[in-house]
Motif scaffolding. Sequence first.
Motif, PDB file in Angstrom:
ATOM      1  N   ARG A 158      83.899  13.650  56.317  1.00 51.10           N
ATOM      2  CA  ARG A 158      83.809  12.420  55.111  1.00 51.10           C
ATOM      3  C   ARG A 158      84.834  11.659  55.226  1.00 51.10           C
ATOM      4  O   ARG A 158      84.610  10.092  54.921  1.00 51.10           O
ATOM      5  N   ARG A 159      86.209  11.848  55.992  1.00 47.42           N
ATOM      6  CA  ARG A 159      86.728  10.714  55.763  1.00 47.42           C
ATOM      7  C   ARG A 159      86.274   9.733  57.607  1.00 47.42           C
ATOM      8  O   ARG A 159      87.084   8.480  57.438  1.00 47.42           O
ATOM      9  N   VAL A 160      85.639  10.205  58.066  1.00 44.27           N
ATOM     10  CA  VAL A 160      85.262   9.686  59.024  1.00 44.27           C
ATOM     11  C   VAL A 160      84.520   8.914  58.484  1.00 44.27           C
ATOM     12  O   VAL A 160      84.559   7.904  59.557  1.00 44.27           O
ATOM     13  N   SER A 161      83.834   9.359  57.758  1.00 42.66           N
ATOM     14  CA  SER A 161      82.648   8.509  57.238  1.00 42.66           C
ATOM     15  C   SER A 161      82.834   6.778  56.378  1.00 42.66           C
ATOM     16  O   SER A 161      82.859   6.128  56.839  1.00 42.66           O
ATOM     17  N   GLU A 162      84.014   7.554  56.152  1.00 47.07           N
ATOM     18  CA  GLU A 162      84.842   6.473  54.575  1.00 47.07           C
ATOM     19  C   GLU A 162      84.698   5.183  56.124  1.00 47.07           C
ATOM     20  O   GLU A 162      85.564   4.218  55.679  1.00 47.07           O
ATOM     21  N   LEU A 163      86.233   5.632  56.908  1.00 47.66           N
ATOM     22  CA  LEU A 163      86.882   4.930  57.692  1.00 47.66           C
ATOM     23  C   LEU A 163      85.438   4.003  59.005  1.00 47.66           C
ATOM     24  O   LEU A 163      86.391   2.433  58.648  1.00 47.66           O
ATOM     25  N   THR A 164      84.964   4.485  59.115  1.00 43.89           N
ATOM     26  CA  THR A 164      83.142   3.690  59.290  1.00 43.89           C
ATOM     27  C   THR A 164      83.130   2.416  58.595  1.00 43.89           C
ATOM     28  O   THR A 164      83.182   1.438  59.081  1.00 43.89           O
ATOM     29  N   LEU A 165      82.767   3.963  57.555  1.00 42.62           N
ATOM     30  CA  LEU A 165      82.360   2.245  56.288  1.00 42.62           C
ATOM     31  C   LEU A 165      83.495   1.469  55.823  1.00 42.62           C
ATOM     32  O   LEU A 165      83.193  -0.073  56.008  1.00 42.62           O
ATOM     33  N   SER A 166      84.657   2.038  55.600  1.00 41.37           N
ATOM     34  CA  SER A 166      85.700   0.872  55.572  1.00 41.37           C
ATOM     35  C   SER A 166      86.199  -0.035  56.812  1.00 41.37           C
ATOM     36  O   SER A 166      86.317  -1.336  56.074  1.00 41.37           O
ATOM     37  N   ARG A 167      85.917  -0.355  57.797  1.00 44.39           N
ATOM     38  CA  ARG A 167      86.072  -0.986  59.558  1.00 44.39           C
ATOM     39  C   ARG A 167      85.489  -2.050  59.193  1.00 44.39           C
ATOM     40  O   ARG A 167      85.443  -3.206  58.975  1.00 44.39           O
ATOM     41  N   LYS A 168      84.114  -1.235  58.789  1.00 44.13           N
ATOM     42  CA  LYS A 168      82.674  -2.595  58.327  1.00 44.13           C
ATOM     43  C   LYS A 168      82.861  -3.337  57.783  1.00 44.13           C
ATOM     44  O   LYS A 168      82.619  -4.758  57.925  1.00 44.13           O
ATOM     45  N   GLU A 169      83.391  -2.877  56.335  1.00 42.89           N
ATOM     46  CA  GLU A 169      83.142  -3.433  54.752  1.00 42.89           C
ATOM     47  C   GLU A 169      84.546  -4.678  55.313  1.00 42.89           C
ATOM     48  O   GLU A 169      84.632  -6.108  54.955  1.00 42.89           O
ATOM     49  N   VAL A 170      85.627  -3.746  56.231  1.00 45.86           N
ATOM     50  CA  VAL A 170      86.896  -4.501  56.475  1.00 45.86           C
ATOM     51  C   VAL A 170      86.558  -6.431  57.118  1.00 45.86           C
ATOM     52  O   VAL A 170      87.004  -6.916  56.710  1.00 45.86           O
ATOM     53  N   VAL A 171      85.829  -6.117  58.071  1.00 45.82           N
ATOM     54  CA  VAL A 171      85.230  -6.705  59.288  1.00 45.82           C
ATOM     55  C   VAL A 171      84.345  -8.126  58.104  1.00 45.82           C
ATOM     56  O   VAL A 171      84.366  -9.708  58.869  1.00 45.82           O
ATOM     57  N   GLN A 172      83.366  -7.706  57.517  1.00 42.16           N
ATOM     58  CA  GLN A 172      82.355  -8.406  56.844  1.00 42.16           C
ATOM     59  C   GLN A 172      83.475  -9.616  55.172  1.00 42.16           C
ATOM     60  O   GLN A 172      83.378 -10.496  55.463  1.00 42.16           O
ATOM     61  N   VAL A 173      85.078  -8.541  54.924  1.00 44.73           N
ATOM     62  CA  VAL A 173      85.550  -9.303  54.363  1.00 44.73           C
ATOM     63  C   VAL A 173      86.655  -9.874  54.986  1.00 44.73           C
ATOM     64  O   VAL A 173      86.380 -11.852  54.317  1.00 44.73           O
ATOM     65  N   VAL A 174      86.514  -9.728  56.204  1.00 48.10           N
ATOM     66  CA  VAL A 174      87.269 -10.758  57.006  1.00 48.10           C
ATOM     67  C   VAL A 174      86.779 -12.000  57.837  1.00 48.10           C
ATOM     68  O   VAL A 174      87.064 -13.301  57.432  1.00 48.10           O
ATOM     69  N   ASN A 175      85.137 -11.894  57.971  1.00 46.76           N
ATOM     70  CA  ASN A 175      84.621 -12.971  57.825  1.00 46.76           C
ATOM     71  C   ASN A 175      83.894 -13.862  57.556  1.00 46.76           C
ATOM     72  O   ASN A 175      84.431 -15.137  56.781  1.00 46.76           O
TER      73      ASN A 175
END
Length: 417
Positions: A192-209
Amino acid sequence: MHDDRRRALPPLLTRSGRTLTGVTLGSLLALVEMLLAGVAVLFLLPAVAAPRSRGRLLAVLHRCAGQLAAVEQRRLARFHATGDLGPYSGRQAFGYVVRRWPLGLLGGFVLMLLLFGLLVAASMVSAWILGGSWAFIEEGEGRVSTATMATVAIPGLVLLYLAVMGIVGVAELDVRLARQHLTPSAEDVLSRRVSELTLSRKEVVQVVNEERRRIERDLHDGVQQRLVALGLLLSRARRTSDPAVAAELVRQAHEESQQALGDLRDVAWRVYPTALDQLGLRDVLAVLAERSGIPITLRYDLADRPPAPIETVAYFVVSEALTNATKHSAATRIDISLTAQSCTGDRVEPALAEDPPPRDTPGRIVVTVTDDGKGGADPGGRGLTGLAGRVAASEGTFTVDSPPGGPTTIKAELPCG
């Protein structure tokens, strides 16, 4: 010394009452769980010969067990302070329910013994005080003397102690059984942690953009336009031969330069306020409240300064919420609240100085922004989606409640560490 004991007594009685209530409710729930286990045995044995029906039956049993496990989890959190045990599957819930009902019945048996002992003790004490006869002794021999009371009191107190310790032991075993079966395994937590980190990474990239696009828009629509106007004014001043006109154009150019600097400071402030590092979150939020065109009530109840990453996220939550309220809500008042809470949502304090601190209550910062506007905010909008990504990247939770007609409440729960 006596005052300390008197202050410690009410919390001790409160804890004892909670434990007793929790064990009582657990014994009642054990009857339902025993019924579910009996139904499982009754229907699963014939279903061995029919694999298709067995799958459907297991799905129904797992769903019912999940509902019972949810009730049990609320009971344990309310009366035994277990906190959130984490997500669990229907199969885990079924295994927990099937194994828990004997323990619940044991708790009910201990409670009945305690109740029976208290009734007998009350009957004997009343007969001893009033000088009457004890109902459990035949007439003519039922006078309860002081010697009889002294003889019976010692084993009675021992049995009372054993009954009380039995209730405490059942409560402790109840908590351990729930932790064993409803807490996710290390593999589940890691997955679950790996899934959350993968989703968070995508969200962070989207936030930065999204932040880059917003900065580009602010620079293009604000600072760049003013600099263009500044260049035109200076160019006209250079071409004119009239000193008065040139002086007026230079004055206008100076005003444009001041406004461009103000716009540039605003853009820099929205990117990251350097005052946050120097002054802290409380003072920066006070500045935001002063600069707002809507009356703001700020409640800041954090005893300690949060870590810098959490402080930054909390600032952007408040800043973006204020921007949305100012632009879209038509609000006349905004309330901002920052409080510190435990994971269970309440402040947990030990009753006695020597008691250990409560378990499973790591600190959280709760940021709440409420306006009295027209509501209808879209959680999937660009600004709120960016906030949700920021909060998720910090391992927090983000919710938006904005029914049509208002009010709108934006809430973020962030870990203190």
